[in-house]
Design a protein around this motif. Structure first.
Motif, short mmCIF file in Angstrom:
data_model
loop_
_atom_site.label_atom_id
_atom_site.label_comp_id
_atom_site.label_asym_id
_atom_site.label_seq_id
_atom_site.Cartn_x
_atom_site.Cartn_y
_atom_site.Cartn_z
N LEU A 100 82.89 29.41 19.48
CA LEU A 100 83.53 30.16 18.40
C LEU A 100 82.59 30.41 17.23
O LEU A 100 82.74 31.41 16.52
N GLN A 101 81.61 29.53 17.04
CA GLN A 101 80.78 29.59 15.84
C GLN A 101 80.10 30.94 15.65
O GLN A 101 80.10 31.50 14.54
N GLN A 102 79.53 31.49 16.71
CA GLN A 102 78.81 32.76 16.58
C GLN A 102 79.76 33.89 16.16
O GLN A 102 79.44 34.68 15.26
N THR A 103 80.91 33.95 16.80
CA THR A 103 81.89 34.99 16.46
C THR A 103 82.41 34.80 15.04
O THR A 103 82.52 35.77 14.27
N TYR A 104 82.71 33.57 14.69
CA TYR A 104 83.23 33.27 13.36
C TYR A 104 82.24 33.66 12.28
O TYR A 104 82.61 34.29 11.27
N MET A 105 80.97 33.30 12.46
CA MET A 105 79.96 33.62 11.45
C MET A 105 79.75 35.12 11.32
O MET A 105 79.52 35.65 10.22
N LYS A 106 79.86 35.82 12.44
CA LYS A 106 79.76 37.28 12.41
C LYS A 106 80.91 37.86 11.59
O LYS A 106 80.70 38.73 10.72
N HIS A 107 82.11 37.37 11.83
CA HIS A 107 83.28 37.86 11.10
C HIS A 107 83.20 37.51 9.62
O HIS A 107 83.55 38.33 8.75
N VAL A 108 82.72 36.32 9.29
CA VAL A 108 82.58 35.91 7.90
C VAL A 108 81.57 36.80 7.17
O VAL A 108 81.83 37.27 6.05
N SER A 109 80.45 37.04 7.82
CA SER A 109 79.40 37.87 7.20
C SER A 109 79.91 39.28 6.93
O SER A 109 79.68 39.85 5.85
N GLN A 110 80.61 39.84 7.91
CA GLN A 110 81.12 41.20 7.74
C GLN A 110 82.22 41.24 6.68
O GLN A 110 82.27 42.16 5.86
N ALA A 111 83.10 40.24 6.70
CA ALA A 111 84.22 40.22 5.75
C ALA A 111 83.71 40.05 4.32
O ALA A 111 84.30 40.60 3.37
N ARG A 112 82.64 39.35 4.12
CA ARG A 112 82.08 39.18 2.77
C ARG A 112 81.61 40.52 2.21
O ARG A 112 81.74 40.78 1.01
N ILE A 113 81.07 41.34 3.09
CA ILE A 113 80.63 42.67 2.66
C ILE A 113 81.85 43.56 2.38
O ILE A 113 81.93 44.26 1.37
N ILE A 114 82.83 43.49 3.29
CA ILE A 114 84.02 44.33 3.17
C ILE A 114 84.79 44.03 1.87
O ILE A 114 85.23 44.95 1.17
N PHE A 115 84.92 42.75 1.56
CA PHE A 115 85.74 42.36 0.42
C PHE A 115 84.90 41.96 -0.81
O PHE A 115 85.41 41.28 -1.70
N GLN A 116 83.68 42.41 -0.82
CA GLN A 116 82.81 42.12 -1.97
C GLN A 116 83.44 42.69 -3.25
O GLN A 116 83.90 43.83 -3.29
#
Length: 210
Positions: free
Chosen positions: A75-91
């Motif tokens: 799960l870690q790889q998928t989770y970190m990908k989602h976190v990184s993208q969400a940080r940009i989206i909701f910046q």
């Protein structure tokens, strides 16, 4: 003396005594008749069974931990990908950054890491429309939620396995004291009963000085 060796010398001494009528007769004079020796043998057999159960529990705990680590890595790889993208989206949108727990480092401790994952994937479905525009699909979120649920289950199984292993380890330690006490008292009596019969002492596994 290791627990395995203790078990071996105990059962060897008892069974050797039970098989030799002369040794048994001499021991019986000091209170170690066949019935008493059978009780000692029963204690040894119970000790053997407990050792096997504890070792099996230890293996189970290790297997549970390994399965949990593998699932977490999955799960870690998928989770970190989602976190990184969400940080940009909701910046610049602190309410969403807080809701999805996107601020700060990802925790290393499993329980705290799980909390961050659960917070993210619990609230992520509320933002599927905007997430989808940045290539985070509903199927990805669903798949991650499924794997997260599996990890939570494996975490519970690991805790249960570790708890059982710890309980049996404690029981084994306590029983080791009882077995060692019984064996030492028996050998002390045997040395007295067979003082003039060094060969019979050696049959019980007792080292006799020349």
């Amino acid at each position: 003396m290791s627990q395995i060796k203790l078990l071996h010398v105990l059962l060897t001494a008892i069974r050797s005594a039970l098989q030799d009528t002369d040794i048994l007769r001499q021991l019986a004079k000091l209170g170690y008749d066949a019935k008493t020796l059978r009780e000692g043998e029963k204690l040894g057999n119970a000790f053997d069974e407990l050792i096997q159960k504890q070792e099996e529990a230890q293996r189970g705990a290790k297997t549970a931990t390994r399965n949990l680590q593998i699932a977490r890595q999955g799960l870690q790889q998928t989770y970190m990908k989602h976190v990184s993208q969400a940080r940009i989206i909701f910046q610049g949108q602190p309410e969403y950054l807080d809701e999805l727990k996107l601020n700060g480092m990802r925790k290393k401790a499993l329980d705290k890491w799980l909390k961050q994952c659960k917070d993210f994937y619990y609230h992520a479905p509320s933002h599927l429309e905007i997430l989808g525009k940045y290539n985070i699909s509903e199927s990805e979120i669903t798949e991650a939620q499924t794997l997260l649920a599996e990890i939570i289950n494996l975490y519970t199984l690991q805790k249960q396995a570790q708890g059982r292993a710890q309980m049996l380890t404690q029981q084994k330690q306590e029983m080791t004291v009882l077995v060692e006490r019984w064996y030492r008292k028996f050998i002390k009596v045997a040395r007295i009963a067979l003082e003039d019969q060094p060969q019979q002492l050696e049959m019980l596994g007792v080292v006799v000085k020349a």
